[in-house]
Design an enzyme around this catalytic site. Structure first.
Site, PDB file in Angstrom:
ATOM      1  N   CYS A  98      48.438  33.362   6.264  1.00 35.49           N
ATOM      2  CA  CYS A  98      48.984  33.367   4.912  1.00 35.49           C
ATOM      3  C   CYS A  98      50.112  34.392   4.789  1.00 35.49           C
ATOM      4  O   CYS A  98      50.023  35.483   5.336  1.00 35.49           O
ATOM      5  CB  CYS A  98      47.846  33.699   3.941  1.00 35.49           C
ATOM      6  SG  CYS A  98      48.375  33.955   2.258  1.00 35.49           S
ATOM      7  N   CYS A 180      41.484  33.306  -2.895  1.00 34.49           N
ATOM      8  CA  CYS A 180      42.269  34.440  -2.404  1.00 34.49           C
ATOM      9  C   CYS A 180      41.558  35.728  -2.821  1.00 34.49           C
ATOM     10  O   CYS A 180      41.210  35.896  -3.986  1.00 34.49           O
ATOM     11  CB  CYS A 180      43.663  34.377  -3.004  1.00 34.49           C
ATOM     12  SG  CYS A 180      44.591  35.891  -2.787  1.00 34.49           S
ATOM     13  N   GLN A 306      53.081  42.010 -15.660  1.00 35.36           N
ATOM     14  CA  GLN A 306      52.693  42.715 -14.432  1.00 35.36           C
ATOM     15  C   GLN A 306      51.424  42.097 -13.861  1.00 35.36           C
ATOM     16  O   GLN A 306      50.504  41.766 -14.608  1.00 35.36           O
ATOM     17  CB  GLN A 306      52.451  44.196 -14.728  1.00 35.36           C
ATOM     18  CG  GLN A 306      53.688  44.945 -15.210  1.00 35.36           C
ATOM     19  CD  GLN A 306      54.675  45.261 -14.096  1.00 35.36           C
ATOM     20  OE1 GLN A 306      54.432  45.009 -12.924  1.00 35.36           O
ATOM     21  NE2 GLN A 306      55.823  45.817 -14.481  1.00 35.36           N
ATOM     22  N   TYR A 335      65.351  45.078 -19.430  1.00 42.30           N
ATOM     23  CA  TYR A 335      64.494  44.194 -18.621  1.00 42.30           C
ATOM     24  C   TYR A 335      63.049  44.341 -19.121  1.00 42.30           C
ATOM     25  O   TYR A 335      62.140  44.659 -18.365  1.00 42.30           O
ATOM     26  CB  TYR A 335      64.564  44.544 -17.129  1.00 42.30           C
ATOM     27  CG  TYR A 335      65.968  44.743 -16.597  1.00 42.30           C
ATOM     28  CD1 TYR A 335      66.687  43.671 -16.081  1.00 42.30           C
ATOM     29  CD2 TYR A 335      66.574  45.995 -16.624  1.00 42.30           C
ATOM     30  CE1 TYR A 335      67.970  43.843 -15.589  1.00 42.30           C
ATOM     31  CE2 TYR A 335      67.861  46.177 -16.140  1.00 42.30           C
ATOM     32  CZ  TYR A 335      68.549  45.107 -15.625  1.00 42.30           C
ATOM     33  OH  TYR A 335      69.818  45.294 -15.148  1.00 42.30           O
ATOM     34  N   ASP A 405      63.702  48.496 -15.882  1.00 38.70           N
ATOM     35  CA  ASP A 405      62.675  47.947 -14.986  1.00 38.70           C
ATOM     36  C   ASP A 405      63.177  46.607 -14.464  1.00 38.70           C
ATOM     37  O   ASP A 405      62.650  45.551 -14.788  1.00 38.70           O
ATOM     38  CB  ASP A 405      61.363  47.772 -15.770  1.00 38.70           C
ATOM     39  CG  ASP A 405      60.217  47.285 -14.898  1.00 38.70           C
ATOM     40  OD1 ASP A 405      60.397  47.164 -13.673  1.00 38.70           O
ATOM     41  OD2 ASP A 405      59.131  47.024 -15.452  1.00 38.70           O
ATOM     42  N   CYS A 432      60.771  47.723  -8.377  1.00 36.13           N
ATOM     43  CA  CYS A 432      59.865  47.079  -7.422  1.00 36.13           C
ATOM     44  C   CYS A 432      60.545  46.925  -6.071  1.00 36.13           C
ATOM     45  O   CYS A 432      60.034  46.250  -5.189  1.00 36.13           O
ATOM     46  CB  CYS A 432      59.395  45.728  -7.956  1.00 36.13           C
ATOM     47  SG  CYS A 432      60.744  44.640  -8.392  1.00 36.13           S
TER      48      CYS A 432
END
Ligand code: SAH
Length: 476
Positions: A98, A180, A306, A335, A405, A432
């Site tokens: 995966c 998962c 998030q 953002y 962000d 990120c």
């Protein structure tokens, strides 16, 4: 080094996609201990860099070269000769195949150290900060079952059986995995119901190569369980306008405790983009609700939210700490998504203005402000790089604090330039992608700001990604 060569490599880093980055063992000229960066390695003549899937930092492995370019190549792992001291057995049976978890075979403590190092190295190399003011990474106590969102592509396996899972790394081959370990347990129950429905009514999954077939993805979002059970959203992405016998599917899904919103998403484009623009509500509300801290948020299927709610609270608390609000400040949150950070800050600021490109998210943000009785937050739908300069040129807006962000590509130049013109006392940068973060911080600091604090935060345990919050001060 050429294709099909079998060689021994030592893995020293991860690529941005999570492949092990290694060098041939016993290359003359430099010992491994001397070299502390990729650039130094290549420059010092250590030979080409090899990218090797399924390896982690510290492994010594026998690999077969699959593809060779001038300065780098790709190799396949044949066997681990000496395992990294940080190597562990993956908890998930499909961890290797995966593409989701690139570093599940690495001890969690070591994952955290790697992420801290990655942020530090990018700030030094790309940002030009010799000694960035790093705080320790905010890690998780349990790095599984944290994701509140999953998007499962639907396909058929070699035997024609319907499968739901995740793409294998770098391909669009679906790995069958309905449970998962990063996601909620209820995902499997939902997928079982959807696939069973497809089986019963002979509904075909979408085929990327032919553009035929109906069901593309199943997207699931789950609110935190503190509102037990958490609210659940199921969104079925289809290449068509309706789903056969959808009433029966709704009936089966509704029986799951917490089910709140069942929608279709129409995506007829031949594209990799998962979601289309159009939604059709099948049952329930158009959104789910979830709480972060003391604020309750509405989240529509198309809005960004998030994915790691436990860590989001910590991330926002850090952003709030860095913003140093006293109640008198004007704050811009660029953002802003559904206004999560904005509404957090609004409780401690005079006024907050949020900017976000997705209109649905702005609708959520306004609704969220209203429902939480927050009256000092205003939201604008549009591109940050257009809204901010326009507001500045036309209305001469000011800001004491600006929070950004952005997505992985970082801030647009015009956003950075306008921030420098507005010259807020503090800038809080949430990122990120530490590479684009480092690039943008370098620009802001060349424009007069000082980097005061950097705090890496775990949001994506078992992947190579890391979130970072930074504080910049205007020294004048
Ligand atoms: N601060 C929010 C969202 C961060 S994700 C939160 O913590 O939840 C980044 C957001 O930027 C996404 O919602 C995305 O839709 C938005 N976005 C992407 N490009 C943009 C642009 N050019 N201008 C404004 N917003 C943008």
């Amino acid at each position: 080094m050429k294709k099909d060569d079998i060689i021994t490599v030592r893995i020293e880093d991860f690529s941005s996609e999570g492949l092990g980055v290694g060098y041939m063992e016993n290359t003359p000229g430099l010992s491994f201990a001397d070299a502390d960066s990729k650039t130094a390695n290549t420059a010092a003549g250590r030979g080409p860099v090899l990218f090797v899937k399924d390896t982690i930092i510290g492994d010594v492995a026998e690999v077969k070269v699959m593809k060779m370019k001038k300065t780098y190549g790709y190799a396949r792992l044949l066997r681990i000769i000496t395992p990294s001291p940080d190597r562990i057995e993956a908890a998930c049976p499909v961890a290797r195949a995966c593409g989701g978890c690139q570093i599940q075979e690495m001890k969690y403590e070591a994952q955290l150290r790697f992420k801290e190092q990655k942020v530090l190295a990018n700030l030094q190399r790309i940002g030009g900060f010799a000694d960035p003011p790093m705080e320790p990474i905010i890690g998780m106590s349990y790095p599984f079952r944290y994701r509140n969102k999953a998007q499962y592509p639907i396909d058929r396996d070699k035997n024609g059986r319907l499968i739901a899972g995740f793409y294998a790394g770098r391909t669009h081959t679906v790995i069958d995995c309905r449970d998962c370990l990063l996601g909620a347990k209820v995902n499997k129950t939902i997928l079982d119901i959807v696939l069973n429905h497809m089986e019963t009514y002979e509904i075909e999954p979408y085929d990327e190569t032919t553009g035929k077939g109906l069901v593309r993805h199943v997207m699931i979002r789950v609110g935190k369980e503190n509102a037990s059970p958490g609210q659940i959203m199921v969104c079925i992405v289809i290449n068509g306008s309706s789903l056969p016998e959808s009433g029966r599917l709704v009936k089966a899904l509704r029986a799951i405790p917490g089910m709140t919103c069942i929608t279709l998403n129409i995506n007829r484009e031949r594209t990799n983009v998962i979601m289309g623009r159009q939604l059709k509500l099948l049952w329930g509300k158009e959104y789910i609700e979830d709480t972060i801290g003391n604020i309750r948020f509405c989240i529509s299927p198309l809005s960004f939210y998030q994915v790691n709610p436990l860590q989001t609270e910590k991330l926002y608390a850090k952003a709030l700490e860095y913003a140093e609000l006293t109640g008198r400040e004007t704050v811009w949150d660029l953002y802003c998504g559904i206004g999560t950070i904005s509404l957090f800050l609004a409780q401690k600021a005079r006024a907050v203005y949020g900017v976000e490109i997705i209109p649905d998210a702005i609708r959520d943000a306004r609704r969220n402000a209203e429902r939480n009785g927050i009256t000092n937050a205003e939201f604008f739908a549009g591109k940050a790089e257009e809204v901010l300069p326009e507001k500045y040129e036309k209305d001469g807006i000011c800001a004491d604090v600006i929070v950004v962000d952005p997505p992985r590509r970082g801030c647009d130049m015009s956003v950075l330039n306008t921030m420098l013109k507005i010259a807020p006392k503090r800038i809080v940068y949430v990122s990120c992608d530490s590479a684009t973060l480092a690039r943008d911080l370098n620009y802001l600091c060349a424009g007069g700001y000082e980097l005061k604090k950097v705090c890496p935060t775990e949001m994506f345990a078992n992947s190579v990604h890391v979130e970072t919050v930074c504080l910049l001060h205007k020294p004048f």
